[in-house]
Design a protein around this motif. Structure first.
Motif, PDB file in Angstrom:
ATOM      1  N   GLN A  75       1.805  -9.492  -8.980  1.00 52.60           N
ATOM      2  CA  GLN A  75       0.518 -10.173  -8.900  1.00 52.60           C
ATOM      3  C   GLN A  75      -0.646  -9.191  -8.885  1.00 52.60           C
ATOM      4  O   GLN A  75      -1.784  -9.592  -8.847  1.00 52.60           O
ATOM      5  CB  GLN A  75       0.467 -11.048  -7.639  1.00 52.60           C
ATOM      6  CG  GLN A  75       1.485 -12.159  -7.627  1.00 52.60           C
ATOM      7  CD  GLN A  75       1.220 -13.173  -8.722  1.00 52.60           C
ATOM      8  OE1 GLN A  75       0.090 -13.443  -9.075  1.00 52.60           O
ATOM      9  NE2 GLN A  75       2.281 -13.728  -9.282  1.00 52.60           N
ATOM     10  N   GLY A  76      -0.332  -7.885  -8.889  1.00 51.81           N
ATOM     11  CA  GLY A  76      -1.394  -6.901  -8.908  1.00 51.81           C
ATOM     12  C   GLY A  76      -2.020  -6.665  -7.550  1.00 51.81           C
ATOM     13  O   GLY A  76      -3.089  -6.115  -7.450  1.00 51.81           O
ATOM     14  N   GLN A  77      -1.365  -7.087  -6.478  1.00 46.70           N
ATOM     15  CA  GLN A  77      -1.907  -6.905  -5.146  1.00 46.70           C
ATOM     16  C   GLN A  77      -1.180  -5.766  -4.450  1.00 46.70           C
ATOM     17  O   GLN A  77       0.003  -5.542  -4.670  1.00 46.70           O
ATOM     18  CB  GLN A  77      -1.739  -8.173  -4.319  1.00 46.70           C
ATOM     19  CG  GLN A  77      -2.508  -9.344  -4.858  1.00 46.70           C
ATOM     20  CD  GLN A  77      -2.252 -10.589  -4.023  1.00 46.70           C
ATOM     21  OE1 GLN A  77      -1.445 -10.573  -3.120  1.00 46.70           O
ATOM     22  NE2 GLN A  77      -2.955 -11.659  -4.346  1.00 46.70           N
ATOM     23  N   ASN A  78      -1.905  -5.061  -3.609  1.00 48.51           N
ATOM     24  CA  ASN A  78      -1.271  -4.038  -2.796  1.00 48.51           C
ATOM     25  C   ASN A  78      -0.567  -4.722  -1.638  1.00 48.51           C
ATOM     26  O   ASN A  78      -1.191  -5.431  -0.871  1.00 48.51           O
ATOM     27  CB  ASN A  78      -2.297  -3.051  -2.247  1.00 48.51           C
ATOM     28  CG  ASN A  78      -2.893  -2.198  -3.347  1.00 48.51           C
ATOM     29  OD1 ASN A  78      -2.247  -1.992  -4.371  1.00 48.51           O
ATOM     30  ND2 ASN A  78      -4.101  -1.718  -3.142  1.00 48.51           N
ATOM     31  N   VAL A  79       0.711  -4.500  -1.536  1.00 49.29           N
ATOM     32  CA  VAL A  79       1.492  -5.101  -0.471  1.00 49.29           C
ATOM     33  C   VAL A  79       1.862  -3.995   0.499  1.00 49.29           C
ATOM     34  O   VAL A  79       2.484  -3.015   0.122  1.00 49.29           O
ATOM     35  CB  VAL A  79       2.765  -5.785  -1.017  1.00 49.29           C
ATOM     36  CG1 VAL A  79       3.587  -6.338   0.117  1.00 49.29           C
ATOM     37  CG2 VAL A  79       2.382  -6.860  -2.007  1.00 49.29           C
ATOM     38  N   LYS A  80       1.443  -4.161   1.745  1.00 49.93           N
ATOM     39  CA  LYS A  80       1.769  -3.168   2.754  1.00 49.93           C
ATOM     40  C   LYS A  80       3.147  -3.467   3.311  1.00 49.93           C
ATOM     41  O   LYS A  80       3.472  -4.620   3.608  1.00 49.93           O
ATOM     42  CB  LYS A  80       0.743  -3.200   3.886  1.00 49.93           C
ATOM     43  CG  LYS A  80      -0.627  -2.746   3.455  1.00 49.93           C
ATOM     44  CD  LYS A  80      -1.566  -2.739   4.640  1.00 49.93           C
ATOM     45  CE  LYS A  80      -2.947  -2.255   4.203  1.00 49.93           C
ATOM     46  NZ  LYS A  80      -3.880  -2.252   5.316  1.00 49.93           N
ATOM     47  N   ASN A  81       3.930  -2.440   3.449  1.00 51.56           N
ATOM     48  CA  ASN A  81       5.238  -2.596   4.062  1.00 51.56           C
ATOM     49  C   ASN A  81       5.069  -2.612   5.568  1.00 51.56           C
ATOM     50  O   ASN A  81       4.425  -1.733   6.145  1.00 51.56           O
ATOM     51  CB  ASN A  81       6.165  -1.449   3.663  1.00 51.56           C
ATOM     52  CG  ASN A  81       6.530  -1.514   2.191  1.00 51.56           C
ATOM     53  OD1 ASN A  81       6.615  -2.595   1.635  1.00 51.56           O
ATOM     54  ND2 ASN A  81       6.733  -0.364   1.567  1.00 51.56           N
ATOM     55  N   LYS A  82       5.626  -3.621   6.197  1.00 46.25           N
ATOM     56  CA  LYS A  82       5.544  -3.724   7.637  1.00 46.25           C
ATOM     57  C   LYS A  82       6.691  -2.946   8.264  1.00 46.25           C
ATOM     58  O   LYS A  82       7.791  -2.919   7.734  1.00 46.25           O
ATOM     59  CB  LYS A  82       5.605  -5.180   8.076  1.00 46.25           C
ATOM     60  CG  LYS A  82       4.384  -5.965   7.663  1.00 46.25           C
ATOM     61  CD  LYS A  82       4.455  -7.351   8.212  1.00 46.25           C
ATOM     62  CE  LYS A  82       3.207  -8.135   7.848  1.00 46.25           C
ATOM     63  NZ  LYS A  82       3.245  -9.470   8.380  1.00 46.25           N
TER      64      LYS A  82
END
Length: 109
Positions: free
Chosen positions: A96-103
């Motif tokens: 989706q082109g979003q930055n996903v932070k790893n928890k």
């Protein structure tokens, strides 16, 4: 459906009394007298639903400012309620082109 508000009601009002009073000026679909949960007494207002906007306008013009059971009542058209927001999760992943932070994983203590 068209909803109207009726305020200034006595605390001992009964739905049937209000229905008879209002139905002389328009066809009622539903009526809801708002009551205190603890005492069962009317909080002073009610909502009435009608099918026709013409009936609602007639009821408002005929009854607003009139006396009912010793109280001067206010009758007006209800404001349209804003649609309730529903929770929509954001799409996850890089596609989706979003930055996903790893928890970080939770640590059991």
């Amino acid at each position: 459906m068209v909803k109207i508000f009726i305020g200034g009601l006595a605390d001992n009002i009964q739905e049937m009394d209000l229905a008879i009073f209002v139905s002389l000026h328009g066809k009622i679909e539903t009526i809801k007298v708002v009551r205190d949960r603890a005492t069962g007494k009317c909080k002073g207002y009610a909502f009435i639903e009608l099918l026709s906007l013409a009936d609602a306008k007639n009821i408002i013009s005929m009854l607003n400012g009139e006396t009912f059971k010793g109280n001067v009542i206010t009758v007006k058209l209800c404001e349209e309620e804003a649609p309730k927001k529903t929770f929509k999760p954001k799409p996850s992943g890089q596609s989706q082109g979003q930055n996903v932070k790893n928890k970080r994983p939770r640590v059991q203590r």
